[in-house]
Design an enzyme around this catalytic site. Sequence first.
Site, PDB file in Angstrom:
ATOM      1  N   ASN A   1      37.891  46.713  70.180  1.00  0.00           N
ATOM      2  CA  ASN A   1      38.011  47.969  70.928  1.00  0.00           C
ATOM      3  C   ASN A   1      37.754  49.243  70.127  1.00  0.00           C
ATOM      4  O   ASN A   1      38.166  50.322  70.523  1.00  0.00           O
ATOM      5  CB  ASN A   1      39.382  48.045  71.613  1.00  0.00           C
ATOM      6  CG  ASN A   1      39.604  46.859  72.537  1.00  0.00           C
ATOM      7  OD1 ASN A   1      40.540  46.092  72.327  1.00  0.00           O
ATOM      8  ND2 ASN A   1      38.750  46.675  73.525  1.00  0.00           N
TER       9      ASN A   1
ATOM     10  N   MET B   1      48.539  46.551  75.777  1.00  0.00           N
ATOM     11  CA  MET B   1      48.139  47.820  76.390  1.00  0.00           C
ATOM     12  C   MET B   1      48.942  48.958  75.787  1.00  0.00           C
ATOM     13  O   MET B   1      50.168  48.905  75.739  1.00  0.00           O
ATOM     14  CB  MET B   1      48.349  47.767  77.911  1.00  0.00           C
ATOM     15  CG  MET B   1      47.403  46.818  78.626  1.00  0.00           C
ATOM     16  SD  MET B   1      47.774  46.636  80.381  1.00  0.00           S
ATOM     17  CE  MET B   1      49.184  45.494  80.311  1.00  0.00           C
ATOM     18  N   THR B   2      48.249  49.983  75.327  1.00  0.00           N
ATOM     19  CA  THR B   2      48.909  51.136  74.713  1.00  0.00           C
ATOM     20  C   THR B   2      49.841  51.806  75.717  1.00  0.00           C
ATOM     21  O   THR B   2      49.438  52.137  76.828  1.00  0.00           O
ATOM     22  CB  THR B   2      47.867  52.148  74.223  1.00  0.00           C
ATOM     23  OG1 THR B   2      47.031  51.504  73.270  1.00  0.00           O
ATOM     24  CG2 THR B   2      48.525  53.362  73.587  1.00  0.00           C
TER      25      THR B   2
ATOM     26  N   TYR C   1      38.727  50.089  66.923  1.00  0.00           N
ATOM     27  CA  TYR C   1      39.654  50.513  65.883  1.00  0.00           C
ATOM     28  C   TYR C   1      39.170  50.036  64.507  1.00  0.00           C
ATOM     29  O   TYR C   1      38.066  49.514  64.377  1.00  0.00           O
ATOM     30  CB  TYR C   1      41.058  50.037  66.234  1.00  0.00           C
ATOM     31  CG  TYR C   1      41.516  50.583  67.577  1.00  0.00           C
ATOM     32  CD1 TYR C   1      41.719  51.954  67.757  1.00  0.00           C
ATOM     33  CD2 TYR C   1      41.678  49.750  68.679  1.00  0.00           C
ATOM     34  CE1 TYR C   1      42.103  52.475  68.987  1.00  0.00           C
ATOM     35  CE2 TYR C   1      42.058  50.254  69.919  1.00  0.00           C
ATOM     36  CZ  TYR C   1      42.263  51.616  70.070  1.00  0.00           C
ATOM     37  OH  TYR C   1      42.623  52.132  71.285  1.00  0.00           O
TER      38      TYR C   1
ATOM     39  N   GLY D   1      39.481  41.944  83.542  1.00  0.00           N
ATOM     40  CA  GLY D   1      39.325  42.047  84.987  1.00  0.00           C
ATOM     41  C   GLY D   1      39.887  40.884  85.775  1.00  0.00           C
ATOM     42  O   GLY D   1      39.532  40.701  86.944  1.00  0.00           O
TER      43      GLY D   1
ATOM     44  N   ARG E   1      42.118  39.527  68.033  1.00  0.00           N
ATOM     45  CA  ARG E   1      41.442  40.029  69.238  1.00  0.00           C
ATOM     46  C   ARG E   1      40.071  40.587  68.866  1.00  0.00           C
ATOM     47  O   ARG E   1      39.942  41.349  67.909  1.00  0.00           O
ATOM     48  CB  ARG E   1      42.278  41.105  69.926  1.00  0.00           C
ATOM     49  CG  ARG E   1      41.760  41.446  71.334  1.00  0.00           C
ATOM     50  CD  ARG E   1      42.621  42.492  72.008  1.00  0.00           C
ATOM     51  NE  ARG E   1      42.646  42.299  73.455  1.00  0.00           N
ATOM     52  CZ  ARG E   1      42.549  43.272  74.353  1.00  0.00           C
ATOM     53  NH1 ARG E   1      42.394  44.533  73.957  1.00  0.00           N
ATOM     54  NH2 ARG E   1      42.611  43.023  75.638  1.00  0.00           N
TER      55      ARG E   1
END
Length: 362
Positions: free
Chosen positions: A181, A25-26, A183, A303, A231
């Site tokens: 995601n 997580m950024t 990128y 989630g 990922r």
Amino acid sequence: MAKQLFTAGTINGVLFNNRAMVAPMTRISASETGVPGEIVQHYYASFARGGFGAVISEGLYVDQAWSQTYAFQPGIVTEEQVAGWRKVVKAVQQDGARFIAQLIHGGALSQANIYRDTTVAPSAVQPVGQQLGFYHGQGAYSLPQAMNSDQIAAAIDAFAASAERAVKQAGFDGVEIHAANGYLLDQFLTDYTNQRTDRWGGDIAARLSLTLEVIKAVRARIGADVILGVRISQGKVNDFHHKWKEGKAGAATVFALLQAAGVDYIHVTEYQAWQPAFSDGQQTFADIAREAAPDTVLVVNGGLDNGELAEAQLAACADFVAIGKAALANHDWPTRVAQGETLRALPDNVLSPVASIKQSEI
């Protein structure tokens, strides 16, 4: 309650105390020049003290060219950055967790790069959506330059060199290539952002070829005995509901090729991991990955806020689960789940790195 979550597991011969990982997580909490300091050290070590078997870092940029994605993002390029990470890694490992470095190139989604005021991508296609305000972005994304062959080769080498620094100098237990995601590597994989007609464009297998080349280069630099993961997602930070037009067949192709490339694990992420991956079928993204890559460790994210949801994924197809926002509110998530304690609610400002540390001070 949990039958598998708190059993030991292995990836490439490396033992993990349990199956709970902290998702990448950024955090944008490094210095302006990308050096992690005491806040970053405390943040990551607190997850280890809280009982997680492993932590995957936020995306670390890999060069002093176009890879930096956000302001105050850490890198793994300079000696100072490596020295900073060495302290963080030591703290995490001393508290009993494995630590995996995620490597990222922002490509067209770079919104605050101290090294360049331009962006690059597979094609000169402006990204959809707006820059992320909670990461200090504002307005539309810039129109990127289409990468030439030398720039692509340099990006591959940057991933490989940074992987070697992460493992051999900073001491990480392994590396994860961020091909999800939205990128750079995902931009090559995505049909509407990759309009190339050379070897890097075409069908979904061809569009995955840059990720496969990065995997090959990284493995050559870190060796066969070091953990190497990748990922993969459909959704993007700037195109949340995106689905691959090739559907299940395309997804199966991607996962089979990743297994053949020799990664030790595939990390799949969806908004809700238990939902069907495509509207014309019932299989989840993770189900398709398990079916297409049966011999590769599968990490599932999306989630899984409580122990029941996490355990269900382990029972269905996952070898490990990666916990995201719920971990920000509960740095001791595994301990609370194991003891049947109530989990803290997600605060409104959970995306703030400092706020997440204060919320879960342990």
